[in-house]
Design a protein around this motif. Structure first.
Motif, PDB file in Angstrom:
ATOM      1  N   GLU A  23     -22.081  26.795   2.015  1.00 11.09           N
ATOM      2  CA  GLU A  23     -23.427  27.107   2.937  1.00 11.09           C
ATOM      3  C   GLU A  23     -23.769  28.231   2.173  1.00 11.09           C
ATOM      4  N   GLY A  24     -22.304  29.128   1.850  1.00 11.20           N
ATOM      5  CA  GLY A  24     -22.939  30.562   1.337  1.00 11.20           C
ATOM      6  C   GLY A  24     -23.527  30.936  -0.422  1.00 11.20           C
ATOM      7  N   GLU A  25     -22.647  29.328  -0.694  1.00 12.17           N
ATOM      8  CA  GLU A  25     -23.167  29.124  -2.595  1.00 12.17           C
ATOM      9  C   GLU A  25     -24.388  28.175  -3.475  1.00 12.17           C
ATOM     10  N   ILE A  26     -23.870  26.790  -2.306  1.00  4.99           N
ATOM     11  CA  ILE A  26     -24.759  25.808  -2.536  1.00  4.99           C
ATOM     12  C   ILE A  26     -25.622  24.785  -1.378  1.00  4.99           C
ATOM     13  N   VAL A  27     -26.194  26.401  -0.723  1.00  7.82           N
ATOM     14  CA  VAL A  27     -26.431  25.789   0.573  1.00  7.82           C
ATOM     15  C   VAL A  27     -26.283  24.507   1.084  1.00  7.82           C
ATOM     16  N   ALA A  28     -25.891  23.633   1.457  1.00  6.97           N
ATOM     17  CA  ALA A  28     -25.393  22.864   2.204  1.00  6.97           C
ATOM     18  C   ALA A  28     -24.309  22.102   1.745  1.00  6.97           C
ATOM     19  N   GLY A  29     -24.660  21.482   0.323  1.00  7.38           N
ATOM     20  CA  GLY A  29     -23.393  20.688  -0.764  1.00  7.38           C
ATOM     21  C   GLY A  29     -24.521  19.391  -0.622  1.00  7.38           C
ATOM     22  N   PHE A  30     -23.643  18.470  -0.498  1.00  6.59           N
ATOM     23  CA  PHE A  30     -23.812  16.751  -0.295  1.00  6.59           C
ATOM     24  C   PHE A  30     -24.759  16.394   1.037  1.00  6.59           C
ATOM     25  N   HIS A  31     -25.203  17.699   1.461  1.00  4.87           N
ATOM     26  CA  HIS A  31     -25.993  16.910   2.120  1.00  4.87           C
ATOM     27  C   HIS A  31     -27.182  17.893   2.418  1.00  4.87           C
ATOM     28  N   THR A  32     -27.540  18.677   1.828  1.00  3.45           N
ATOM     29  CA  THR A  32     -28.635  19.842   1.497  1.00  3.45           C
ATOM     30  C   THR A  32     -30.377  18.762   2.446  1.00  3.45           C
ATOM     31  N   GLU A  33     -30.255  17.053   1.594  1.00  2.00           N
ATOM     32  CA  GLU A  33     -31.626  17.173   0.994  1.00  2.00           C
ATOM     33  C   GLU A  33     -31.967  15.941   2.841  1.00  2.00           C
ATOM     34  N   TYR A  34     -30.337  15.718   3.524  1.00  2.00           N
ATOM     35  CA  TYR A  34     -30.244  14.697   4.720  1.00  2.00           C
ATOM     36  C   TYR A  34     -31.144  15.433   5.777  1.00  2.00           C
ATOM     37  N   SER A  35     -31.773  14.816   6.958  1.00  2.00           N
ATOM     38  CA  SER A  35     -32.529  15.303   7.741  1.00  2.00           C
ATOM     39  C   SER A  35     -32.649  13.908   9.018  1.00  2.00           C
ATOM     40  N   SER A  36     -32.314  13.892   9.933  1.00  2.00           N
ATOM     41  CA  SER A  36     -32.698  13.655  11.028  1.00  2.00           C
ATOM     42  C   SER A  36     -31.203  12.433  11.265  1.00  2.00           C
ATOM     43  N   MET A  37     -31.319  11.291  11.479  1.00  2.00           N
ATOM     44  CA  MET A  37     -30.278  10.194  12.038  1.00  2.00           C
ATOM     45  C   MET A  37     -29.183  10.244  10.564  1.00  2.00           C
ATOM     46  N   LYS A  38     -29.682  10.754   9.193  1.00  2.00           N
ATOM     47  CA  LYS A  38     -28.358  10.271   8.457  1.00  2.00           C
ATOM     48  C   LYS A  38     -27.803  12.099   8.391  1.00  2.00           C
ATOM     49  N   PHE A  39     -28.820  12.701   8.943  1.00  2.00           N
ATOM     50  CA  PHE A  39     -27.509  14.171   9.044  1.00  2.00           C
ATOM     51  C   PHE A  39     -26.705  13.901   9.913  1.00  2.00           C
ATOM     52  N   ALA A  40     -26.959  13.004  11.225  1.00  2.00           N
ATOM     53  CA  ALA A  40     -26.358  13.001  12.224  1.00  2.00           C
ATOM     54  C   ALA A  40     -24.954  12.008  11.812  1.00  2.00           C
ATOM     55  N   PHE A  41     -25.748  10.604  10.683  1.00  2.00           N
ATOM     56  CA  PHE A  41     -24.155  10.572  10.940  1.00  2.00           C
ATOM     57  C   PHE A  41     -23.295  10.771   9.466  1.00  2.00           C
ATOM     58  N   TYR A  42     -23.571  11.678   8.907  1.00  2.00           N
ATOM     59  CA  TYR A  42     -22.697  12.498   8.165  1.00  2.00           C
ATOM     60  C   TYR A  42     -21.542  13.735   9.516  1.00  2.00           C
ATOM     61  N   PHE A  43     -22.391  13.429  10.474  1.00  2.00           N
ATOM     62  CA  PHE A  43     -21.589  14.847  11.815  1.00  2.00           C
ATOM     63  C   PHE A  43     -20.637  13.677  12.381  1.00  2.00           C
ATOM     64  N   ILE A  44     -21.312  12.622  12.224  1.00  2.00           N
ATOM     65  CA  ILE A  44     -20.000  11.705  12.945  1.00  2.00           C
ATOM     66  C   ILE A  44     -19.174  10.595  12.338  1.00  2.00           C
ATOM     67  N   GLY A  45     -19.392  10.927  11.266  1.00  2.00           N
ATOM     68  CA  GLY A  45     -17.850  10.735  10.118  1.00  2.00           C
ATOM     69  C   GLY A  45     -17.128  12.088   9.780  1.00  2.00           C
ATOM     70  N   GLU A  46     -17.858  13.043   9.476  1.00  2.00           N
ATOM     71  CA  GLU A  46     -16.889  14.353   9.540  1.00  2.00           C
ATOM     72  C   GLU A  46     -15.768  14.255  10.738  1.00  2.00           C
ATOM     73  N   TYR A  47     -16.597  13.828  12.471  1.00  2.00           N
ATOM     74  CA  TYR A  47     -15.976  14.460  13.566  1.00  2.00           C
ATOM     75  C   TYR A  47     -15.323  13.371  13.785  1.00  2.00           C
ATOM     76  N   GLY A  48     -15.552  11.810  13.470  1.00  2.00           N
ATOM     77  CA  GLY A  48     -14.728  10.785  13.791  1.00  2.00           C
ATOM     78  C   GLY A  48     -13.578  11.073  12.809  1.00  2.00           C
ATOM     79  N   GLN A  49     -13.511  11.492  11.608  1.00  2.00           N
ATOM     80  CA  GLN A  49     -12.401  11.819  11.036  1.00  2.00           C
ATOM     81  C   GLN A  49     -11.487  12.720  11.447  1.00  2.00           C
ATOM     82  N   ILE A  50     -12.184  13.397  12.305  1.00  2.00           N
ATOM     83  CA  ILE A  50     -10.963  14.634  12.904  1.00  2.00           C
ATOM     84  C   ILE A  50      -9.763  13.387  13.617  1.00  2.00           C
ATOM     85  N   VAL A  51     -10.505  12.758  14.980  1.00  2.00           N
ATOM     86  CA  VAL A  51     -10.195  11.689  15.864  1.00  2.00           C
ATOM     87  C   VAL A  51      -8.555  11.145  14.741  1.00  2.00           C
TER      88      VAL A  51
END
Lengths: 328, 165
Positions: A221-249
């Motif tokens: 976030e210090g260099e390229i705003v938020a990288g690949f999900h900079t332009e995403y909002s709403s549930m699409k953004f949430a999907f990236y987060f579900i993906g990330e945390y699901g991957q941790i599990v």
């Protein structure tokens, strides 16, 4: 046949629900752990000690405006978050989460399906997670997103090699690719004892695969705003987060299955043992994130190619030699 | 099973056609990945789970990623209008003719054939096809296997030398 169908459907629904719920509640756990490490309290307002925070976040994300950038490739922009989530939800199909139980005289294995190439199935799906990130970054038509996507792609290619090679030792000792067989061959001794280096490499490489700090160059976030999900909002953004945390599990479950004996354990029910072990590995991942600063790009590549890859190759050779010497 | 075969066939053929028909290079790269998945489906129908997993891991998970990465780095989306170039038309007609001939020959030779070796489907399912593939790679087919490895090694060294220049 009908009994099998019903039990399988129930298992799928339970796994699906638990996975999504734990992905949501991991956001709270992460914030609480971060707060503890930084000597704060974390979210405290929604519910008792902030226990309703993930639900509040979810409702907020549902009602936010869904923005698609004007010059974005619409179809791919919508497709990308979906591609992130699908492999994550599918991977759990082959992971055994408990000892077989008896219902009405039928033996029901607590695993959605036991394919004989279980571990390869997991690796094949985890290698697809990259597409969601890359396509999302490309379709957004923004400099920051594209930079994040390219960085992530290069990083994932570098770390996937070590990730796959670190597991080979376990497969050699177990002599089987089926996850149920790998768990049952750890009944006497966990594989972390035989494969400590494999375990460490898998832990590091999987953190890099998930794009988490200290390997989160794709969304720095210090260099390229938020990288690949900079332009995403709403549930699409949430999907990236579900993906990330699901991957941790998922990754914690894989580590538990491969190195920590899966659901094996004394006294307590097997499912509980599995949950406890997965939870502890998740805590290690969170601890990792809030302890180390982000690596520089060349440091990241050096670590992947010059340290982890030779180490995982050496691990395979040494494991092979010892197995021959012991005559197994 | 037969229905699945036709579904996978339709997906494979349509996606392979789309790879060369769509204008956007990234979309065509995605269609090639879909094609790889359909091929993996064929392997599963043939009881070759190991090959299916390798198909996804190596082709969809590694090679296609490199293709996508190169497309993104070159930023080919900006290219407008296709370049029409017909000077290879004779070669392409010959190639299509040969391919058609091969397909006809294979279709004629095909038919109900029983497995000839000792490894029938039942035996393979009992031992697991991963073990059998490994066994064959290191005994009967060890020479082609080693030749392929040397070829890959040469390619690696070649790529390294080109990258250094």
């Amino acid at each position: 046949m009908i009994f099998w169908l019903i039990t399988t459907l129930i298992k799928i629904l339970i796994v699906f629900g638990v996975l999504l719920l734990s992905a949501a509640y991991l956001t709270l756990l992460e914030r609480k752990v971060a707060a503890r490490i930084q000597n704060r309290l974390g979210p405290m307002e929604a519910g008792f000690h902030g226990y309703l925070q993930p639900i509040a976040d979810g409702i907020k994300l549902f009602f936010k405006e869904d923005i698609i950038p004007a010059d974005a490739n619409k179809l791919l922009f919508i497709l990308a978050p979906i591609i992130v989530v699908i492999p994550v939800l599918t991977t759990f199909a082959v992971i055994p989460f408990g000892a077989p139980i008896k219902i009405f005289g039928h033996i029901v294995p607590l695993q959605i399906t036991n394919v004989n190439i279980g571990i390869l199935f997991v690796l094949a799906l985890s290698s697809l997670g990259i597409y969601g990130v890359v396509i999302g970054g490309w379709a957004s038509n923004s400099k920051y997103s594209l930079l994040g996507a390219i960085r992530t792609a290069a990083q994932m290619i570098s770390y996937e090699l070590s990730l796959v090679l670190s597991i080979i030792g376990v497969i050699m000792i177990a002599g089987n690719l089926s996850l149920a067989q790998i768990v049952s061959s750890q009944a006497h001794m966990w594989f972390i004892v035989y494969q400590p280096i494999g375990f460490l490499i898998y832990l590091i490489a999987s953190t890099a695969e998930m794009n988490r700090v200290p390997f989160d160059l794709g969304e720095a976030e210090g260099e390229i705003v938020a990288g690949f999900h900079t332009e995403y909002s709403s549930m699409k953004f949430a999907f990236y987060f579900i993906g990330e945390y699901g991957q941790i599990v998922i990754n914690s479950a894989i580590i538990t299955t491969l190195f920590l004996g899966g659901w094996e354990g004394p006294f307590l029910p097997s499912v509980l043992w599995f949950v406890i072990k997965v939870f502890l590995v998740i805590l290690i991942y969170l601890w990792f994130r809030w302890t180390y600063p982000r690596l520089r790009y060349d440091e990241l590549m050096d670590l992947g190619w010059k340290i982890l890859l030779p180490l995982s190759l050496a691990n395979i050779v040494v494991t092979g030699f010892i197995m021959i010497l012991l005559g197994k | 099973m037969e229905a699945l075969f036709y579904i996978f066939s339709v997906i494979a053929i349509v996606s392979a056609l789309m790879v060369i028909l769509v204008k956007n290079p990234l979309t065509s790269a995605l269609y090639i990945i879909l094609c790889f998945f359909a091929l993996a489906g064929f392997y599963i129908l043939l009881n070759m789970q190991f090959l299916a997993a390798m198909q996804i891991m190596v082709y969809a998970g590694a090679i296609a990623v490199i293709i996508v990465l190169v497309i993104m780095l070159l930023n080919l989306a900006k290219i407008k209008g296709a370049i029409k170039d017909f000077h290879q038309i004779v070669i392409s007609i010959i190639a299509i003719g040969l391919l058609a001939l091969e397909v006809i020959l294979y279709l004629n030779a095909a038919g109900e054939k029983k497995p000839t070796g000792i490894y029938t489907n039942a035996v393979i399912n009992k031992i697991g096809n991963t073990q059998i593939i490994g066994e064959f790679l290191f005994t009967k087919y060890v020479f082609p296997f080693e030749v392929a490895s040397i070829l890959l090694l040469v390619a690696v060294i070649g790529a390294y030398i080109f990258a250094k220049k």
